[in-house]
Structure formats: C-alpha cells, structure tokens
Design a protein around this motif. Structure first.
Motif, PDB file in Angstrom:
ATOM      1  N   PRO A  34      -1.427  -2.160  -1.442  1.00 53.18           N
ATOM      2  CA  PRO A  34      -0.485  -1.196  -0.859  1.00 53.18           C
ATOM      3  C   PRO A  34       0.977  -1.513  -1.184  1.00 53.18           C
ATOM      4  O   PRO A  34       1.736  -0.627  -1.548  1.00 53.18           O
ATOM      5  CB  PRO A  34      -0.731  -1.290   0.645  1.00 53.18           C
ATOM      6  N   PHE A  35       1.341  -2.790  -1.055  1.00 53.06           N
ATOM      7  CA  PHE A  35       2.760  -3.134  -1.218  1.00 53.06           C
ATOM      8  C   PHE A  35       3.115  -3.476  -2.655  1.00 53.06           C
ATOM      9  O   PHE A  35       4.135  -3.013  -3.166  1.00 53.06           O
ATOM     10  CB  PHE A  35       3.133  -4.256  -0.243  1.00 53.06           C
TER      11      PHE A  35
ATOM     12  N   THR B 212       3.062   7.904   5.652  1.00 54.28           N
ATOM     13  CA  THR B 212       2.144   6.974   6.299  1.00 54.28           C
ATOM     14  C   THR B 212       2.039   7.254   7.795  1.00 54.28           C
ATOM     15  O   THR B 212       0.934   7.280   8.355  1.00 54.28           O
ATOM     16  CB  THR B 212       2.593   5.514   6.053  1.00 54.28           C
TER      17      THR B 212
ATOM     18  N   TYR C  62       3.639   0.880  -2.837  1.00 53.11           N
ATOM     19  CA  TYR C  62       5.001   0.983  -2.297  1.00 53.11           C
ATOM     20  C   TYR C  62       6.058   0.697  -3.358  1.00 53.11           C
ATOM     21  O   TYR C  62       7.184   1.177  -3.256  1.00 53.11           O
ATOM     22  CB  TYR C  62       5.196   0.031  -1.113  1.00 53.11           C
ATOM     23  N   SER C  63       5.722  -0.073  -4.356  1.00 51.21           N
ATOM     24  CA  SER C  63       6.694  -0.444  -5.389  1.00 51.21           C
ATOM     25  C   SER C  63       6.882   0.627  -6.468  1.00 51.21           C
ATOM     26  O   SER C  63       7.757   0.497  -7.312  1.00 51.21           O
ATOM     27  CB  SER C  63       6.266  -1.761  -6.044  1.00 51.21           C
TER      28      SER C  63
ATOM     29  N   HIS D 229       3.719   0.932  11.448  1.00 50.46           N
ATOM     30  CA  HIS D 229       4.407   1.828  10.519  1.00 50.46           C
ATOM     31  C   HIS D 229       5.487   2.666  11.189  1.00 50.46           C
ATOM     32  O   HIS D 229       6.426   3.109  10.509  1.00 50.46           O
ATOM     33  CB  HIS D 229       3.398   2.667   9.737  1.00 50.46           C
TER      34      HIS D 229
ATOM     35  N   ARG E 139       7.793   7.345   1.853  1.00 48.92           N
ATOM     36  CA  ARG E 139       6.470   6.718   1.945  1.00 48.92           C
ATOM     37  C   ARG E 139       6.096   6.443   3.398  1.00 48.92           C
ATOM     38  O   ARG E 139       4.951   6.646   3.801  1.00 48.92           O
ATOM     39  CB  ARG E 139       6.411   5.441   1.119  1.00 48.92           C
ATOM     40  N   GLU E 140       7.053   6.000   4.188  1.00 45.17           N
ATOM     41  CA  GLU E 140       6.752   5.724   5.602  1.00 45.17           C
ATOM     42  C   GLU E 140       6.541   7.010   6.392  1.00 45.17           C
ATOM     43  O   GLU E 140       5.704   7.047   7.285  1.00 45.17           O
ATOM     44  CB  GLU E 140       7.832   4.847   6.230  1.00 45.17           C
TER      45      GLU E 140
ATOM     46  N   ILE F 138       9.761  -3.960   4.635  1.00 46.71           N
ATOM     47  CA  ILE F 138       9.302  -2.751   5.321  1.00 46.71           C
ATOM     48  C   ILE F 138       8.806  -3.053   6.727  1.00 46.71           C
ATOM     49  O   ILE F 138       9.235  -2.436   7.702  1.00 46.71           O
ATOM     50  CB  ILE F 138       8.195  -2.061   4.501  1.00 46.71           C
TER      51      ILE F 138
ATOM     52  N   LEU G 265       8.093  -6.737  -0.409  1.00 42.67           N
ATOM     53  CA  LEU G 265       8.157  -5.397   0.180  1.00 42.67           C
ATOM     54  C   LEU G 265       7.587  -5.384   1.591  1.00 42.67           C
ATOM     55  O   LEU G 265       8.131  -4.699   2.473  1.00 42.67           O
ATOM     56  CB  LEU G 265       7.432  -4.389  -0.708  1.00 42.67           C
TER      57      LEU G 265
ATOM     58  N   LEU H  25      11.193   4.470  -0.032  1.00 48.23           N
ATOM     59  CA  LEU H  25      10.445   3.855   1.072  1.00 48.23           C
ATOM     60  C   LEU H  25      10.439   4.732   2.320  1.00 48.23           C
ATOM     61  O   LEU H  25       9.448   4.789   3.043  1.00 48.23           O
ATOM     62  CB  LEU H  25      11.011   2.473   1.390  1.00 48.23           C
TER      63      LEU H  25
END
Length: 126
Positions: A43-44, A62, A48-49, A79, A58-59, A16, A12, A55
């Motif tokens: 985190p990943f 972030t 994130y999973s 990010h 999530r970004e 990402i 990930l 995704l």
C-alpha cells in the motif's frame, strides 16, 4: 525483499499515519511479521507513492471506501487521522462521510461520523 520499496513505504507510513500506523505494524510482529512487511511495501511503497493522486486525494478515497465497507472501524479511525495529517479539513471529511450516506447507506455514514467524532476527541486530548 526490495529494501527501497520497504524504505519508501515506511517513510510514507510515518508521514501519513504517524504513530497509529506504526502501532498497527507493531501489533502484527508477534503474529505475522510478513503481513506487517506487506502492509508497508504494497500500500505505501507501491500505491501511495504513485504520482497519479496526491496524498490528500488518496486519503479521501480511502476514508470513503472504509466507510462504505462498514466493518473496518479500527482502520477507518487510522485513516481519518491520516486524512487530517495530510491536509484534509474537518469539514472536507464530514462531507465525504455525508456523501457515503447516499452510496453506502445511513448506517455506514453514521458509523463513519461517530468514528470521526472519536478521532477528533482523541486528537483534542493529545
């Protein structure tokens, strides 16, 4: 160490953050490799999973959080790139940064927008 967490996290991270994410991990190897591993696993590999958000969402969260914090320029730039990598448009990111002017203040929004300008310029020269 649970290798599946690490392997999932590393996959990930690559998807990402790409090279920028690997640069962060590599830069930690000589001072604190455990922090590099934790950054991949938690985190990943763990967050994130998760299936609750895609995704892109999530970004967006972030980028908003790092902009609001105001003292995370290197991480914000990573990010901002990540947001573009997972499908956010430039206009969507600009709107997120503008939104932060309301909740985090104009200095944070300005700093975020200038960081985004740098990211776009860097991506243009690549």
């Amino acid at each position: 160490m649970n290798n599946s967490r690490f392997d999932l996290g590393l996959a990930l991270l690559s998807k990402i953050d790409g090279e920028a994410g690997h640069n962060v991990i590599d830069s930690l190897q000589d001072i604190c490799p455990d922090l590099a591993r934790f950054t991949i696993e938690y985190p990943f590999g763990d967050i994130y999973s998760r299936p609750g958000l895609d995704l892109k969402s999530r970004e967006i969260a972030t980028v908003a959080a790092l902009t609001a914090l105001g003292n995370c320029r290197p991480q914000l730039k990573v990010h901002l790139n990540a947001a573009l990598n997972v499908g956010c448009s430039e206009d969507e990111i600009k709107e997120v940064l503008l939104q932060m002017s309301v909740y985090a203040g104009f200095p944070s929004a300005l700093n975020g927008m200038f960081a985004f300008k740098e990211v776009l310029q860097e991506r243009e020269t690549e």
